[in-house]
Design a protein around this motif. Sequence first.
Motif, PDB file in Angstrom:
ATOM      1  N   LEU A 115      -7.309   4.017  -1.133  1.00 44.80           N
ATOM      2  CA  LEU A 115      -5.897   4.060  -1.808  1.00 44.80           C
ATOM      3  C   LEU A 115      -4.810   5.167  -1.216  1.00 44.80           C
ATOM      4  N   GLU A 116      -5.338   6.201  -1.305  1.00 43.79           N
ATOM      5  CA  GLU A 116      -4.566   7.187  -0.558  1.00 43.79           C
ATOM      6  C   GLU A 116      -3.954   6.950   0.872  1.00 43.79           C
ATOM      7  N   ALA A 117      -5.113   6.445   1.623  1.00 36.67           N
ATOM      8  CA  ALA A 117      -4.564   6.152   3.103  1.00 36.67           C
ATOM      9  C   ALA A 117      -3.749   5.026   3.221  1.00 36.67           C
ATOM     10  N   ASN A 118      -3.836   4.018   2.241  1.00 36.69           N
ATOM     11  CA  ASN A 118      -3.049   2.858   2.196  1.00 36.69           C
ATOM     12  C   ASN A 118      -1.542   2.888   1.819  1.00 36.69           C
ATOM     13  N   GLN A 119      -1.547   4.142   1.185  1.00 39.92           N
ATOM     14  CA  GLN A 119       0.027   4.456   0.527  1.00 39.92           C
ATOM     15  C   GLN A 119       1.187   3.956   1.599  1.00 39.92           C
ATOM     16  N   PRO A 120       1.121   4.055   2.938  1.00 37.86           N
ATOM     17  CA  PRO A 120       2.471   3.929   3.839  1.00 37.86           C
ATOM     18  C   PRO A 120       2.738   2.243   3.713  1.00 37.86           C
ATOM     19  N   LEU A 121       1.401   1.553   3.465  1.00 35.55           N
ATOM     20  CA  LEU A 121       1.676   0.134   3.323  1.00 35.55           C
ATOM     21  C   LEU A 121       2.481  -0.366   1.979  1.00 35.55           C
ATOM     22  N   ILE A 122       2.115   0.352   0.891  1.00 40.78           N
ATOM     23  CA  ILE A 122       2.751   0.096  -0.332  1.00 40.78           C
ATOM     24  C   ILE A 122       3.989   0.563  -0.417  1.00 40.78           C
ATOM     25  N   GLN A 123       4.362   1.713   0.395  1.00 38.46           N
ATOM     26  CA  GLN A 123       5.690   2.062   0.433  1.00 38.46           C
ATOM     27  C   GLN A 123       6.352   1.005   1.134  1.00 38.46           C
ATOM     28  N   LEU A 124       6.088   0.441   2.298  1.00 35.36           N
ATOM     29  CA  LEU A 124       6.857  -0.504   2.871  1.00 35.36           C
ATOM     30  C   LEU A 124       7.163  -1.796   2.199  1.00 35.36           C
TER      31      LEU A 124
END
Length: 212
Positions: A115-124
């Motif tokens: 979840l922490e590592a995939n935050q750039p995707l969520i921000q996009l």
Amino acid sequence: MNKRKLRNLEVNPIGVGCMGFSHGYGEIPSEEYSIQAIQKAQAVHPLSAIQNIYSMVERSCEEEVIPYCMEHNIALVPFSPIASGLLSGKVNTSTDFSHNDDVRKFVPQLKKENLEANQPLIQLIETYAKAKNATDAQIALAWMLHKYPNVVPIPGSKNQERILENLAAWDVILTDEEFNDLDKALEQLPVQGFRGHVEFQGGTMADWGKRK
């Protein structure tokens, strides 16, 4: 958003139904096996649709399965199109999946480190959601609907609010430029906790909680 055709049946572009578990309790087939299975079924009777895991973070079926389905006029019905809630932006490291009936506790992408590592995707996704006055989940579905004409996603929902939110995604229109920019950005982002056959070929849902 136009309706979709499942051979002679006209349907809404977003299906209302529970999340499919066709690959959940057995071996996760390879892409080659998937094509062979489709061909074998087609030989018995023409297929209107097949079900497969597919989302912004599970895109392996874009390589062979979706092109094959488009060539043979077969619809693809993606289960978990919002990646078990990951792409909704509503899941965080404090979300409790410990309930006995919540399969998300086994999904690799929803582990704390992923979840922490995939935050750039969520921000996009959030950037596009704000620009389109939409929710993150609606952007994830609108991207999918824009990309392929034969896709009818069935996001899983347990309450009326989520069902209505998901259905409203067909009113979120991405321009070709917006879609292309989003799709290119997605291709540049690494995804942690892949759930499909590349990582877990031959595994079962029972194994997921044991994988590290």
